[in-house]
Design a protein around this motif. Structure first.
Motif, PDB file in Angstrom:
ATOM      1  N   THR A   1       0.856  -1.172   0.000  1.00 21.32           N
ATOM      2  CA  THR A   1       0.000   0.000   0.000  1.00 21.32           C
ATOM      3  C   THR A   1       0.894   1.224   0.000  1.00 21.32           C
ATOM      4  O   THR A   1       1.822   1.316   0.798  1.00 21.32           O
ATOM      5  N   ILE A   2       0.615   2.142  -0.913  1.00 20.20           N
ATOM      6  CA  ILE A   2       1.303   3.430  -0.960  1.00 20.20           C
ATOM      7  C   ILE A   2       0.195   4.475  -0.945  1.00 20.20           C
ATOM      8  O   ILE A   2      -0.724   4.418  -1.772  1.00 20.20           O
ATOM      9  N   ASP A   3       0.258   5.406   0.012  1.00 20.02           N
ATOM     10  CA  ASP A   3      -0.847   6.348   0.126  1.00 20.02           C
ATOM     11  C   ASP A   3      -0.372   7.697   0.647  1.00 20.02           C
ATOM     12  O   ASP A   3       0.793   7.880   0.986  1.00 20.02           O
ATOM     13  N   THR A   4      -1.319   8.614   0.680  1.00 18.03           N
ATOM     14  CA  THR A   4      -1.051   9.955   1.207  1.00 18.03           C
ATOM     15  C   THR A   4      -1.646  10.065   2.606  1.00 18.03           C
ATOM     16  O   THR A   4      -2.465   9.234   3.010  1.00 18.03           O
ATOM     17  N   GLU A   5      -1.272  11.114   3.309  1.00 17.87           N
ATOM     18  CA  GLU A   5      -1.721  11.316   4.680  1.00 17.87           C
ATOM     19  C   GLU A   5      -2.803  12.386   4.767  1.00 17.87           C
ATOM     20  O   GLU A   5      -2.999  12.974   5.818  1.00 17.87           O
ATOM     21  N   VAL A   6      -3.490  12.674   3.683  1.00 17.48           N
ATOM     22  CA  VAL A   6      -4.542  13.684   3.668  1.00 17.48           C
ATOM     23  C   VAL A   6      -5.899  13.004   3.545  1.00 17.48           C
ATOM     24  O   VAL A   6      -5.980  11.818   3.245  1.00 17.48           O
ATOM     25  N   HIS A   7      -6.949  13.776   3.759  1.00 16.46           N
ATOM     26  CA  HIS A   7      -8.290  13.211   3.617  1.00 16.46           C
ATOM     27  C   HIS A   7      -9.014  13.936   2.493  1.00 16.46           C
ATOM     28  O   HIS A   7      -9.060  15.156   2.512  1.00 16.46           O
ATOM     29  N   PRO A   8      -9.569  13.268   1.527  1.00 20.11           N
ATOM     30  CA  PRO A   8      -9.461  11.820   1.349  1.00 20.11           C
ATOM     31  C   PRO A   8      -8.086  11.456   0.782  1.00 20.11           C
ATOM     32  O   PRO A   8      -7.504  12.226   0.017  1.00 20.11           O
ATOM     33  N   PRO A   9      -7.597  10.273   1.130  1.00 22.12           N
ATOM     34  CA  PRO A   9      -6.271   9.890   0.670  1.00 22.12           C
ATOM     35  C   PRO A   9      -6.279   9.430  -0.784  1.00 22.12           C
ATOM     36  O   PRO A   9      -7.309   9.015  -1.314  1.00 22.12           O
ATOM     37  N   ASP A  10      -5.136   9.521  -1.416  1.00 23.31           N
ATOM     38  CA  ASP A  10      -4.877   8.816  -2.663  1.00 23.31           C
ATOM     39  C   ASP A  10      -4.196   7.525  -2.245  1.00 23.31           C
ATOM     40  O   ASP A  10      -3.312   7.527  -1.377  1.00 23.31           O
ATOM     41  N   VAL A  11      -4.596   6.414  -2.863  1.00 21.71           N
ATOM     42  CA  VAL A  11      -4.114   5.104  -2.448  1.00 21.71           C
ATOM     43  C   VAL A  11      -3.771   4.278  -3.679  1.00 21.71           C
ATOM     44  O   VAL A  11      -4.545   4.250  -4.640  1.00 21.71           O
TER      45      VAL A  11
END
Length: 167
Positions: free
Chosen positions: A72-82
């Protein structure tokens, strides 16, 4: 998943942004049968995710016994990109420091002097490393705009009265 579908997912701008990040979460099964997930630096070479670790890392034995992994590679914002990936880990022990290890750590903010010192420290610590190489056999990008998790997309379709939505 057909390779052309994987390529399409990986070519999406959100996926490309995720593949340019520093840290992924690697999930695998430990020798005792329990799940593990850990953060790990990675380098995307255009076709494979390359991670590196010490030869004595416990994950090496686990991946030799069962090479099935998820990333899993994602961002720490809402909503995240994953970006979700699955594949088989291929392990390759190499003498010295793999070039990918130096590349994946190249994005950290360091002065040129700090970089030289860091690299010297790394080279003195590791006589050899293990490259963990994963060629994705499945991929899904979720950005909560164009794509949603399957269960959420199903609920949205049901709410909209889509007759084709599973019940």
């Amino acid at each position: 998943m057909p390779p052309t579908e994987i390529d399409d997912v990986l070519a999406h701008p959100v996926s490309q942004a995720m593949l340019g990040r520093d840290i992924a979460r690697l999930a695998f099964v430990a020798p005792d049968g329990t799940p593990r997930v850990l953060p790990i630096g990675f380098h995307w070479n255009g076709t494979e995710v390359v991670m590196c670790t010490s030869t004595n890392a416990r994950k090496v034995a686990a991946l030799r016994a069962n090479p099935a992994v998820a990333l899993t590679i994602d961002t720490e914002v809402h909503p995240p990109d994953v970006l979700l990936l699955r594949g088989e880990a291929v392990l390759d022990e190499v003498a010295g420091i793999p070039e990918e290890y130096l590349q994946m750590n190249g994005s950290y903010e360091m002065t040129p002097e700090q970089r030289v010192e860091w690299e010297a420290g790394v080279r003195s610590l590791y006589d050899a490393m293990v490259r963990i190489v994963v060629r994705p056999t499945w991929a899904k990008m979720i950005d909560f705009e164009e794509t949603l998790p399957d269960n959420v997309a199903e609920l949205v379709a049901r709410q909209a009265g889509d007759a084709d939505a599973p019940s």
